[in-house]
Motif scaffolding. Structure first.
Motif, mmCIF file in Angstrom:
data_model
loop_
_atom_site.group_PDB
_atom_site.id
_atom_site.type_symbol
_atom_site.label_atom_id
_atom_site.label_comp_id
_atom_site.label_asym_id
_atom_site.label_seq_id
_atom_site.Cartn_x
_atom_site.Cartn_y
_atom_site.Cartn_z
ATOM 1 N N LEU A 167 0.823 -1.212 0.000
ATOM 2 C CA LEU A 167 0.000 0.000 0.000
ATOM 3 C C LEU A 167 0.856 1.260 0.000
ATOM 4 C CD1 LEU A 167 -2.844 -0.940 2.513
ATOM 5 C CD2 LEU A 167 -3.017 -0.763 0.030
ATOM 6 N N TYR A 168 2.058 1.166 0.502
ATOM 7 C CA TYR A 168 2.961 2.331 0.497
ATOM 8 C C TYR A 168 3.215 2.831 -0.925
ATOM 9 C CZ TYR A 168 7.362 4.905 0.919
ATOM 10 O OH TYR A 168 8.347 5.838 0.830
ATOM 11 N N VAL A 169 3.303 1.916 -1.876
ATOM 12 C CA VAL A 169 3.563 2.315 -3.264
ATOM 13 C C VAL A 169 2.398 3.126 -3.827
ATOM 14 C CG1 VAL A 169 4.093 1.434 -5.573
ATOM 15 C CG2 VAL A 169 5.008 0.277 -3.560
ATOM 16 N N PHE A 170 1.180 2.821 -3.421
ATOM 17 C CA PHE A 170 0.003 3.493 -3.975
ATOM 18 C C PHE A 170 -0.363 4.772 -3.220
ATOM 19 C CE2 PHE A 170 -0.517 -1.000 -4.977
ATOM 20 C CZ PHE A 170 -0.760 -0.954 -6.332
ATOM 21 N N THR A 171 -0.006 4.852 -1.946
ATOM 22 C CA THR A 171 -0.521 5.929 -1.105
ATOM 23 C C THR A 171 0.550 6.970 -0.770
ATOM 24 O OG1 THR A 171 -0.098 4.554 0.844
ATOM 25 C CG2 THR A 171 -2.297 4.455 -0.120
ATOM 26 N N LEU A 172 1.533 6.608 0.009
ATOM 27 C CA LEU A 172 2.502 7.578 0.504
ATOM 28 C C LEU A 172 3.620 7.880 -0.481
ATOM 29 C CD1 LEU A 172 2.838 6.475 4.243
ATOM 30 C CD2 LEU A 172 1.260 8.100 3.198
ATOM 31 N N LEU A 173 3.982 6.924 -1.312
ATOM 32 C CA LEU A 173 5.070 7.166 -2.265
ATOM 33 C C LEU A 173 4.743 8.299 -3.237
ATOM 34 C CD1 LEU A 173 7.840 6.398 -3.350
ATOM 35 C CD2 LEU A 173 6.742 4.656 -4.769
ATOM 36 N N PRO A 174 3.535 8.354 -3.856
ATOM 37 C CA PRO A 174 3.238 9.511 -4.722
ATOM 38 C C PRO A 174 3.307 10.841 -3.986
ATOM 39 C CG PRO A 174 1.670 7.750 -5.131
ATOM 40 C CD PRO A 174 2.459 7.357 -3.927
ATOM 41 N N LEU A 175 2.836 10.891 -2.754
ATOM 42 C CA LEU A 175 2.891 12.141 -1.981
ATOM 43 C C LEU A 175 4.331 12.525 -1.661
ATOM 44 C CD1 LEU A 175 -0.082 11.532 0.490
ATOM 45 C CD2 LEU A 175 -0.086 12.814 -1.664
ATOM 46 N N VAL A 229 -12.750 7.919 -7.690
ATOM 47 C CA VAL A 229 -11.330 7.567 -7.621
ATOM 48 C C VAL A 229 -10.654 8.278 -6.455
ATOM 49 C CG1 VAL A 229 -9.117 7.749 -8.828
ATOM 50 C CG2 VAL A 229 -11.146 7.009 -10.067
ATOM 51 N N LEU A 230 -11.006 9.558 -6.253
ATOM 52 C CA LEU A 230 -10.430 10.306 -5.141
ATOM 53 C C LEU A 230 -10.849 9.707 -3.800
ATOM 54 C CD1 LEU A 230 -8.818 12.736 -4.129
ATOM 55 C CD2 LEU A 230 -10.922 14.104 -4.296
ATOM 56 N N LEU A 231 -12.113 9.349 -3.668
ATOM 57 C CA LEU A 231 -12.572 8.723 -2.429
ATOM 58 C C LEU A 231 -11.890 7.373 -2.201
ATOM 59 C CD1 LEU A 231 -16.409 9.521 -2.531
ATOM 60 C CD2 LEU A 231 -14.668 10.570 -1.062
ATOM 61 N N PHE A 232 -11.696 6.621 -3.289
ATOM 62 C CA PHE A 232 -11.000 5.330 -3.162
ATOM 63 C C PHE A 232 -9.552 5.535 -2.724
ATOM 64 C CE2 PHE A 232 -8.601 1.757 -5.037
ATOM 65 C CZ PHE A 232 -9.243 0.709 -4.390
ATOM 66 N N TYR A 233 -8.906 6.565 -3.257
ATOM 67 C CA TYR A 233 -7.524 6.853 -2.866
ATOM 68 C C TYR A 233 -7.449 7.258 -1.395
ATOM 69 C CZ TYR A 233 -2.944 9.083 -2.774
ATOM 70 O OH TYR A 233 -1.661 9.424 -2.461
ATOM 71 N N LEU A 234 -8.379 8.084 -0.944
ATOM 72 C CA LEU A 234 -8.413 8.460 0.469
ATOM 73 C C LEU A 234 -8.689 7.250 1.355
ATOM 74 C CD1 LEU A 234 -10.373 11.848 0.284
ATOM 75 C CD2 LEU A 234 -7.906 11.508 0.564
ATOM 76 N N GLY A 235 -9.519 6.340 0.865
ATOM 77 C CA GLY A 235 -9.766 5.109 1.619
ATOM 78 C C GLY A 235 -8.521 4.256 1.739
ATOM 79 N N MET A 236 -7.733 4.177 0.663
ATOM 80 C CA MET A 236 -6.483 3.415 0.738
ATOM 81 C C MET A 236 -5.489 4.057 1.702
ATOM 82 S SD MET A 236 -5.463 1.718 -2.912
ATOM 83 C CE MET A 236 -5.068 3.265 -3.678
ATOM 84 N N ILE A 237 -5.423 5.395 1.704
ATOM 85 C CA ILE A 237 -4.537 6.069 2.654
ATOM 86 C C ILE A 237 -4.975 5.777 4.092
ATOM 87 C CG2 ILE A 237 -3.815 8.328 3.506
ATOM 88 C CD1 ILE A 237 -3.766 9.344 0.696
ATOM 89 N N THR A 238 -6.288 5.800 4.314
ATOM 90 C CA THR A 238 -6.794 5.488 5.652
ATOM 91 C C THR A 238 -6.442 4.060 6.052
ATOM 92 O OG1 THR A 238 -8.629 7.010 5.261
ATOM 93 C CG2 THR A 238 -8.855 5.460 7.090
#
Length: 569
Positions: free
Chosen positions: A118-126, A426-435
């Motif tokens: 999940l780090y690759v999808f969530t925190l790495l882009p940020l 897509v934005l809500l799904f991304y926020l869900g993955m970060i959570t």
């Protein structure tokens, strides 16, 4: 002369007569003793009738009824061999405990892999965006330090560029053409191809992490050091090529599994599942030590997580072909459960018999869990020397970049995004993955602290990293090799300000400097999993010299592809 010969022959004859008389006397005594006891020994059995002279055998003693009665009433006492039967009972209890302890380790390892994935999808882009913003705002803010970017930021930017370039290259790969090409092959060919892909995946993982580590170190190496590499750009191109090829390899694996799911008679799926049981034959009847079993456990964790992602890709492709009809999901559900159940059953049976044959306690899985937890806790410290996702990659052989790249490629080709509502989803799904990532990280960190505390490993968190100690030892060994007089002239100060030359005479120092110096890290002085028979054999922590044996590797130093004993799994 004739008198001498005759006297000599006479003496020899007298000696022979004396020996015959002595033998005869001994035989007579043994016969008398046997007659007194009334017992003669025949073929190892005692015959109470004594054999030959005047006594008839009692035929009732040799009757069939007496034999059957003896067999029916014969008894024995297990307590005469209490230790043996107690050991057998403990082995049974160990086998019964293995499923529970193994699944605890597998569950913890699964969430570790999920966190790194999940780090690759969530925190790495940020993190990549923050690093690029720092580069863009650098002319306005001015140089606040000697570096444009911190080493961690450089590694994040390199990972981001690798993902972008590989995704653009993956867009030219036609998944549908690959599916029909594989579907046209025979069942036996597909079975052989799938086995070859598994071997290739292990080889790619073993070499791929070295390629990525070499890139990160080349890009962040201090500039004052002498140039000993081919440059950042060649390393970057090698890393891009590796991630792309590994992603293609995993795509072929997923396509083969998809063909097996969609076959009419499910024969290919059955053959592929039976391949898991062949793994038992290749692993159970071999000698394993605790370190070997640790490697196998890490391999099973990585393999199970990868299979879950492959099953997710298969379900996404099938749902796309059936226009996301939820009824088709229930058609796939039994096959998915069957694949997962076979994987779990094979792991349980394999580990149960390995621990039985090699006399390994089930408590060793708690030590493995504590070692994995130690990696997570140490990566959260201020003086951490590696990113946690890289630590998981080295420990388990799980490299998240190719798998994440393939999942992004499949999702973007399967799900069509049109309109503002789709972008909001897509934005809500991304926020869900970060959570989910943050929640998973918090729970894992708390659980890992508990495991480390239970294993009494808190003091190791304050020790310097093994790589730092080893590099210092390597430099000292190199310096000693080229300048043998330097240890006597310039004694180095060890821990606590004590010089090694303070407790020894100059001739001893010269003798030690003449011998080759081997690098030893501080982590060799403790063992997470000491063997019982090695308790009396120690290593001198002050000198680094061996006592009665060579030091075993600590669990914290064993990576996925470190050779332990005689095998790599």
């Amino acid at each position: 002369m004739a008198d001498l010969l005759s006297s000599g022959l006479g003496e020899e004859q007298e000696k022979e007569k004396k020996e015959d008389k002595e033998l005869g006397g001994k035989a007579a005594k043994t016969e008398e003793n046997q007659e007194k006891d009334g017992v003669t020994e025949t073929l190892g059995f005692n015959d109470k009738n004594g054999g030959s002279k005047g006594k008839k055998r009692n035929l009732s003693d040799l009757s069939l009824v007496r034999f059957i009665t003896t067999e029916l009433t014969r008894g024995y006492f297990l307590e005469h061999n209490e230790a043996k039967y107690t050991e057998r009972r403990e082995r049974v209890y160990t086998c019964l405990r293995i499923p529970k302890e193994l699944e605890k380790l597998m569950t913890f390892g699964f969430f570790l892999c999920l966190d790194a994935f999940l780090y690759v999808f969530t925190l790495l882009p940020l993190r990549v965006i923050l690093a690029l913003l720092r580069l863009l705002t650098l002319p306005c803010c001015g140089l606040s330090g000697s570096r444009l970017l911190q080493p961690a930021q450089v590694c994040d930017v390199l990972k981001g560029f690798i993902m972008v370039l590989c995704y653009s290259m993956m867009s030219y790969v036609d998944y549908s053409m690959m599916y029909h090409l594989i579907r046209g092959q025979s069942v036996i060919k597909l079975y052989i191809i799938y086995n070859m892909l598994e071997v290739a995946d292990r080889l790619f993982s073993s070499f791929g992490q070295d390629i990525l580590d070499a890139l990160y170190w080349t890009a962040t190496e201090p500039k004052e050091k002498k140039r000993a590499h081919i440059g950042v750009i060649p390393h970057f191109l090698m890393a891009v090529l590796y991630v792309f090829l590994h992603a293609i390899l995993i795509m072929v694996q997923a396509t083969t599994l998809n063909v097996a799911f969609n076959s009419h008679n499910k024969s290919l799926l059955t053959i592929m599942m039976s391949n898991n049981f062949v793994e038992i034959k290749g692993s159970v009847f071999k000698k394993f030590e605790k370190n070997n079993l640790f490697q196998m456990s890490n391999s099973d964790i990585k393999e199970r997580f990868t299979n879950y992602i492959l099953l997710l890709i298969v379900c996404l492709r099938n749902m796309e072909q059936f226009s996301w009809n939820p009824d088709h999901l229930w058609v796939l559900f039994p096959d998915v459960i069957m694949v997962i159940a076979s994987e779990v059953a094979v792991d349980v049976v394999k580990h149960a018999f390995i621990t039985k044959f090699n006399d390994i306690s089930a408590d060793v899985y708690g030590e493995y869990r504590a070692s994995l937890a130690f990696d997570l806790v140490s990566s959260r410290q201020k003086n951490a020397y590696t990113d946690y996702s890289d630590s998981v990659s080295r420990r388990m052989g799980f490299i998240p970049l190719p798998l994440a790249l393939l999942l992004i490629r499949v999702v973007t080709s399967s799900v069509k995004i049109q309109g503002s509502l789709s972008f909001m989803c897509v934005l809500l799904f991304y926020l869900g993955m970060i959570t989910l990532k943050v929640l998973n990280s918090i729970i894992l960190l708390g659980t890992s602290c508990v495991f480390v505390k239970e294993a009494n490993m808190e003091e190791k968190l304050f020790n310097p990293p093994p790589s730092v100690v080893s590099s210092r030892a390597n430099s000292r060994a190199h310096h000693t090799k080229h300048d043998p007089t330097s240890p006597a002239q310039e004694p180095t100060t060890e821990k606590g300000g004590i010089s090694p030359a303070a407790d020894s005479s100059p001739p001893d120092n010269m003798a030690e400097s003449s011998a080759p110096t081997f690098p030893k890290s501080d982590s060799d002085t403790f063992l997470t999993t000491p063997d019982e028979e090695d308790d009396g054999k120690i290593i001198n922590a002050n000198t680094g010299l061996e006592g009665d044996r060579t030091p075993k590797k600590d669990l914290l130093e064993i990576d996925r592809f470190t050779i332990c004993g005689n095998r790599i799994d």
